[in-house]
Design an enzyme around this catalytic site. Sequence first.
Site, PDB file in Angstrom:
ATOM      1  N   ASP A 196       0.861  -1.198   0.000  1.00 43.09           N
ATOM      2  CA  ASP A 196       0.000   0.000   0.000  1.00 43.09           C
ATOM      3  C   ASP A 196       0.890   1.238   0.000  1.00 43.09           C
ATOM      4  O   ASP A 196       2.123   1.137   0.075  1.00 43.09           O
ATOM      5  CB  ASP A 196      -0.940  -0.028   1.231  1.00 43.09           C
ATOM      6  CG  ASP A 196      -2.266   0.692   0.971  1.00 43.09           C
ATOM      7  OD1 ASP A 196      -2.232   1.907   0.678  1.00 43.09           O
ATOM      8  OD2 ASP A 196      -3.319   0.050   1.070  1.00 43.09           O
ATOM      9  N   HIS A 229     -13.004  -1.312  -7.799  1.00 41.88           N
ATOM     10  CA  HIS A 229     -14.148  -0.390  -7.797  1.00 41.88           C
ATOM     11  C   HIS A 229     -13.731   1.075  -7.626  1.00 41.88           C
ATOM     12  O   HIS A 229     -14.540   1.974  -7.805  1.00 41.88           O
ATOM     13  CB  HIS A 229     -15.199  -0.805  -6.749  1.00 41.88           C
ATOM     14  CG  HIS A 229     -14.801  -0.607  -5.323  1.00 41.88           C
ATOM     15  ND1 HIS A 229     -15.370  -1.313  -4.288  1.00 41.88           N
ATOM     16  CD2 HIS A 229     -13.919   0.239  -4.725  1.00 41.88           C
ATOM     17  CE1 HIS A 229     -14.859  -0.914  -3.135  1.00 41.88           C
ATOM     18  NE2 HIS A 229     -13.974   0.034  -3.385  1.00 41.88           N
TER      19      HIS A 229
HETATM   20  C1  LIG Z   1     -10.829   0.897  -0.737  1.00 43.91           C
HETATM   21  S1  LIG Z   1      -9.306   0.672   0.093  1.00 43.91           S
HETATM   22  C2  LIG Z   1      -9.212  -1.112   0.195  1.00 43.91           C
HETATM   23  C3  LIG Z   1      -8.394  -1.598   1.363  1.00 43.91           C
HETATM   24  C4  LIG Z   1      -8.352  -3.119   1.533  1.00 43.91           C
HETATM   25  N1  LIG Z   1      -7.910  -3.783   0.346  1.00 43.91           N
HETATM   26  C5  LIG Z   1      -9.687  -3.669   2.003  1.00 43.91           C
HETATM   27  O1  LIG Z   1     -10.404  -4.302   1.219  1.00 43.91           O
HETATM   28  O2  LIG Z   1     -10.018  -3.441   3.183  1.00 43.91           O
HETATM   29  C6  LIG Z   1      -8.147   1.069  -1.178  1.00 43.91           C
HETATM   30  C7  LIG Z   1      -6.706   0.943  -0.759  1.00 43.91           C
HETATM   31  O3  LIG Z   1      -5.874   1.194  -1.904  1.00 43.91           O
HETATM   32  C8  LIG Z   1      -4.744   1.907  -1.472  1.00 43.91           C
HETATM   33  N2  LIG Z   1      -4.127   2.630  -2.604  1.00 43.91           N
HETATM   34  C9  LIG Z   1      -4.583   3.721  -3.248  1.00 43.91           C
HETATM   35  N3  LIG Z   1      -3.725   4.080  -4.232  1.00 43.91           N
HETATM   36  C10 LIG Z   1      -2.691   3.189  -4.191  1.00 43.91           C
HETATM   37  C11 LIG Z   1      -1.496   3.033  -4.939  1.00 43.91           C
HETATM   38  N4  LIG Z   1      -1.207   3.867  -5.955  1.00 43.91           N
HETATM   39  N5  LIG Z   1      -0.681   2.000  -4.636  1.00 43.91           N
HETATM   40  C12 LIG Z   1      -0.984   1.139  -3.622  1.00 43.91           C
HETATM   41  N6  LIG Z   1      -2.097   1.242  -2.871  1.00 43.91           N
HETATM   42  C13 LIG Z   1      -2.949   2.255  -3.149  1.00 43.91           C
HETATM   43  C14 LIG Z   1      -5.325   2.852  -0.426  1.00 43.91           C
HETATM   44  O4  LIG Z   1      -4.345   3.441   0.408  1.00 43.91           O
HETATM   45  C15 LIG Z   1      -6.288   1.956   0.295  1.00 43.91           C
HETATM   46  O5  LIG Z   1      -5.683   1.295   1.379  1.00 43.91           O
END
Ligand SMILES: C[S@@+](CC[C@H](N)C(=O)[O-])C[C@H]1O[C@@H](n2cnc3c(N)ncnc32)[C@H](O)[C@@H]1O
Length: 347
Positions: free
Chosen positions: A209, A256
């Site tokens: 992340d 999503h």
């Molecule tokens: C909707 S949350 C989902 C978290 C987890 N997978 C769950 O289902 O509980 C989206 C996640 O994507 C991460 N994220 C956003 N942009 C990212 C990037 N460019 N690289 C890695 N992670 C990223 C966010 O920090 C966040 O933790």
Amino acid sequence: MTGPARREERLDPERFPIDDKRVYDAYIAGRKSAAIAAAVRAGLFDLLAGGACSFGHIQSEMGWSLRGTRSMLDALVALGFVEVLADGFTASADAAAYLTRGAEGSLWGLVDMEVDSFLSPAALLEALTKDKATVYGGEDPWAAHEADPVKARAFTAAMHSVSERPAAGVAERLDLTSARRLLDVGGGSGALSIALAKANPELECVIWDIPAVCPIANEYVQAAGCEGRVRSQPGDMFAEDYPTGFDTVLLSQILHDWSFDTGAGLVAKAFAALPPGGRIVIHEKLVEDDDSGPLANQLVHLDMLVWTEGQQYRVSELTDLLERGGFTHVERLRTAGYWSVVHGLKP
Ligand SMILES: C[S@@+](CC[C@H](N)C(=O)[O-])C[C@H]1O[C@@H](n2cnc3c(N)ncnc32)[C@H](O)[C@@H]1O
């Protein structure tokens, strides 16, 4: 006057021939979420889950006015989240389980975030015209989390509360006994990795992340006692190739957040990183192909409009995405509640 002051028939039944209840019920739904979010933020359910409390005790602990306390308790009793006992008020079983701080699988973090980031009609109208995430005044949400640890922590707590119970459902339903190393792309708090590692003693998981989220994920991993087999690794799923050396790539509530085209790019990166025989696992609250629901999943479109660049997927849209990305044996598996995984193999 004699006889009842009541007519047996309406004077003009043609005037309002259509029932207004469905519209009225939709209109008042925002009051329901406002009531539970305010009660959660104030700690009312935490108080009531500890045992029956008198009206006076609730009023003094909450610091509310007499009228405020009466209105709130009336509303929450009507909603069924507060119950009236002989010796006072108490939380209903579901409020105690899902609206209190710290209970395993609680939705506390998600509901609490509504106080600051409510999906209001005004926010929706703005998002409808701008077609970009408007939740933080137009700032990219992930950049906002990277810049502000308070926002990153609140969002990650909200995601943890969304994901903790569904994660247990994935662990129960998805057979990962032959998997050894799982990459949890955008893994957030690590809710999925923690549940999967607990259910599969030979599995190691890496939560990949953005840098601001990794130390927060480490706290959740430590609290779950999984430090030995679950760790976080900072990265950027767009700027970098996915790390290799994993036989399973998980994207839980990632696709999503992005457009269909961007999602296809994320799936392509998973395909490139996996060895032959490797598995991709997508975890989402999917919409049925005939658009029959579930309503909770269909309304995710609106959350995504305000929070992200994405939308919710139908089952066939996700299946097609994986098959077009080269994956075979693609299958949808219902896990828990509104949740499913769609998974497939790299040939
Ligand atoms: C909707 S949350 C989902 C978290 C987890 N997978 C769950 O289902 O509980 C989206 C996640 O994507 C991460 N994220 C956003 N942009 C990212 C990037 N460019 N690289 C890695 N992670 C990223 C966010 O920090 C966040 O933790």
